[in-house]
Design a protein around this motif. Structure first.
Motif, mmCIF file in Angstrom:
data_model
loop_
_atom_site.group_PDB
_atom_site.id
_atom_site.type_symbol
_atom_site.label_atom_id
_atom_site.label_comp_id
_atom_site.label_asym_id
_atom_site.label_seq_id
_atom_site.Cartn_x
_atom_site.Cartn_y
_atom_site.Cartn_z
ATOM 1 N N TYR A 1 -31.732 -47.773 3.983
ATOM 2 C CA TYR A 1 -30.556 -46.737 3.616
ATOM 3 C C TYR A 1 -30.408 -45.680 4.663
ATOM 4 C CZ TYR A 1 -31.303 -48.769 -1.005
ATOM 5 O OH TYR A 1 -31.319 -49.654 -1.918
ATOM 6 N N ALA A 2 -30.948 -45.774 5.871
ATOM 7 C CA ALA A 2 -30.974 -44.872 6.918
ATOM 8 C C ALA A 2 -29.461 -44.739 7.538
ATOM 9 C CB ALA A 2 -31.931 -44.936 8.084
ATOM 10 N N VAL A 3 -28.744 -45.726 7.306
ATOM 11 C CA VAL A 3 -27.349 -45.942 8.050
ATOM 12 C C VAL A 3 -26.543 -45.228 7.211
ATOM 13 C CG1 VAL A 3 -26.543 -48.164 6.526
ATOM 14 C CG2 VAL A 3 -25.596 -47.628 8.955
ATOM 15 N N LEU A 4 -26.644 -44.793 6.014
ATOM 16 C CA LEU A 4 -25.690 -43.966 5.235
ATOM 17 C C LEU A 4 -25.436 -42.579 5.667
ATOM 18 C CD1 LEU A 4 -26.727 -45.227 1.528
ATOM 19 C CD2 LEU A 4 -24.939 -45.976 2.752
ATOM 20 N N PRO A 5 -26.159 -41.625 5.801
ATOM 21 C CA PRO A 5 -26.047 -40.469 6.240
ATOM 22 C C PRO A 5 -24.918 -40.125 7.546
ATOM 23 C CG PRO A 5 -28.320 -40.342 5.597
ATOM 24 C CD PRO A 5 -27.817 -41.785 5.808
ATOM 25 N N ALA B 1 -40.275 -41.535 5.912
ATOM 26 C CA ALA B 1 -40.520 -41.067 4.450
ATOM 27 C C ALA B 1 -39.165 -40.888 3.797
ATOM 28 C CB ALA B 1 -41.143 -39.613 4.876
ATOM 29 N N GLY B 2 -39.431 -41.305 2.527
ATOM 30 C CA GLY B 2 -38.101 -41.183 1.623
ATOM 31 C C GLY B 2 -37.698 -39.642 1.403
ATOM 32 N N PRO B 3 -36.599 -39.590 0.912
ATOM 33 C CA PRO B 3 -35.971 -38.238 0.326
ATOM 34 C C PRO B 3 -36.795 -37.521 -0.308
ATOM 35 C CG PRO B 3 -34.205 -40.019 0.152
ATOM 36 C CD PRO B 3 -35.700 -40.539 0.384
ATOM 37 N N SER B 4 -37.087 -35.952 0.074
ATOM 38 C CA SER B 4 -38.075 -35.302 -0.808
ATOM 39 C C SER B 4 -37.374 -33.866 -0.620
ATOM 40 C CB SER B 4 -39.436 -35.377 -0.136
ATOM 41 O OG SER B 4 -39.427 -35.069 1.206
ATOM 42 N N ALA B 5 -38.206 -32.879 -1.216
ATOM 43 C CA ALA B 5 -37.639 -31.482 -1.024
ATOM 44 C C ALA B 5 -37.950 -31.017 0.421
ATOM 45 C CB ALA B 5 -38.530 -30.434 -1.924
ATOM 46 N N GLU B 6 -38.915 -31.615 1.204
ATOM 47 C CA GLU B 6 -38.958 -31.051 2.477
ATOM 48 C C GLU B 6 -37.957 -31.782 3.457
ATOM 49 O OE1 GLU B 6 -42.517 -30.945 5.691
ATOM 50 O OE2 GLU B 6 -43.067 -31.986 3.976
ATOM 51 N N HIS B 7 -37.754 -33.194 3.043
ATOM 52 C CA HIS B 7 -36.784 -33.896 3.989
ATOM 53 C C HIS B 7 -35.893 -34.396 3.095
ATOM 54 C CE1 HIS B 7 -39.603 -33.561 7.317
ATOM 55 N NE2 HIS B 7 -40.703 -34.212 6.418
ATOM 56 N N LEU B 8 -34.616 -33.909 3.128
ATOM 57 C CA LEU B 8 -33.721 -34.239 2.085
ATOM 58 C C LEU B 8 -33.166 -35.546 2.266
ATOM 59 C CD1 LEU B 8 -31.878 -30.697 1.897
ATOM 60 C CD2 LEU B 8 -33.497 -31.501 0.350
ATOM 61 N N GLY C 1 -40.367 -39.814 12.492
ATOM 62 C CA GLY C 1 -40.765 -38.819 11.592
ATOM 63 C C GLY C 1 -39.825 -37.541 11.608
ATOM 64 N N ARG C 2 -38.684 -37.613 12.360
ATOM 65 C CA ARG C 2 -37.830 -36.492 12.616
ATOM 66 C C ARG C 2 -36.819 -36.369 11.427
ATOM 67 N NH1 ARG C 2 -35.749 -38.461 18.494
ATOM 68 N NH2 ARG C 2 -35.327 -40.259 17.114
ATOM 69 N N ASP C 3 -36.732 -35.064 10.901
ATOM 70 C CA ASP C 3 -35.762 -34.831 9.913
ATOM 71 C C ASP C 3 -34.285 -35.438 10.092
ATOM 72 O OD1 ASP C 3 -35.645 -33.575 7.112
ATOM 73 O OD2 ASP C 3 -34.162 -32.423 8.316
#
Length: 297
Positions: free
Chosen positions: A264-268, A70-77, A84-86
């Motif tokens: 883009y998951a590699v960025l954080p 899931a993409g960035p959202s208010a629930e999963h920044l 599905g883990r934050d």
């Protein structure tokens, strides 16, 4: 690395006072904006790691397969991973591992390298010759290769990985401490302390260690960043922290495996790792410059 030696006042009967020297070194180190920013970043990172259960918006290991990638959202920044883990929660909790791991490895390296370096530099003789040959042999092997070999023998786990990294770093600390101890051993106050019957332990703790703390601090600070990189490399290869626990290295591995589903998951984790290693390097360089500046005055 050149050791910084401060000659004590002979009338004081001991090496230079540890009290005023350390604050002066730290003040000189943090005088530059870049070093102050690096120290502030590391301080905030430590606070975030300590308060991870309070800061993390979700359980880092809670799976929600309906919200995979899931993409960035208010629930999963910072979006979610393949289970599905934050990602934000895992990133904050992974900071604990990524900061504790270098501390463990440096503790092992100090326990192995500092006493042997002091003994080799002060006593010399056959022990110095043998220790130098062992150190040269270990330094000739690439650090990551040696760490992989040790972990392969001990088994994959975070503790074993940190012990392996500590063994890899021990020869570097040995060389630094031995070189500094060789210089201190030539000072007249060392001979005077031995002549009046001071025990070896008193000479080491009162005269030698206060004079080598500056190069030791520089080396430890620089090795912290390198230890973080090696830990991330071992976790990336599956030989460090084991699932479901997270580290920045294991998060990079998961992002690499799912690069087409979540490019883009590699960025954080990558940015967190880069900034932390850079902060350690900047701080180490600032301490080294402060030591050199204190020597020239």
């Amino acid at each position: 690395m050149t050791a910084t030696i401060e000659t004590p006042d002979p009338a004081a009967g001991a090496g230079p006072a540890a009290g005023p020297a350390r604050p002066g070194l730290l003040r000189r180190s943090l005088r530059r904006p870049a070093s102050a920013l690096a120290a502030g970043y590391l301080g905030l990172l430590v606070l975030a790691a300590v308060a991870a259960p309070l800061l993390a918006p979700h359980d880092p290991n809670l799976q929600d397969l309906a919200n995979r990638f899931a993409g960035p959202s208010a629930e999963h920044l910072l979006s979610t991973d393949e289970f599905g883990r934050d990602v934000a929660s895992r990133l904050v909790h992974a900071a604990r591992v990524s900061l504790a791991a270098p501390l463990i490895s440096l503790a092992v390296a100090i326990a192995l390298g500092v006493p042997t370096g002091l003994l080799a530099g002060l006593r010399r003789g056959p022990f110095d010759a043998v220790a130098n040959r062992i150190s040269d042999t270990l330094l000739a092997i690439p650090a990551i290769v040696l760490a992989l070999a040790i972990v392969a023998v001990l088994g994959p786990s975070l503790t074993n990985a940190m012990v392996a990294i500590g063994i890899v770093f021990a020869p570097q600390l040995f060389r630094v401490i031995r070189g500094a101890a060789l210089v201190v051993a030539e000072e007249t106050y060392i001979a005077s302390a031995a002549a009046i019957g001071c025990r070896t332990s008193r000479i080491v703790f009162r005269h030698v260690l206060p004079n080598i703390r500056a190069p030791l601090l520089v080396q430890v600070t620089l090795l912290m960043g390198f230890a973080l990189l090696v830990e991330a490399s071992l976790s990336f290869l599956g030989l460090g922290v084991q699932p479901p626990e997270a580290s920045w290295g294991s998060m990079l591995k998961a992002a690499y495996d799912n690069q087409f589903e979540a490019p883009y998951a590699v960025l954080p984790p990558g940015i967190a790792l880069m900034c932390t290693v850079l902060a350690f390097n900047v701080l180490g360089d600032s301490i080294r410059d402060a030591v050199a500046g204190g020597r020239t005055r």
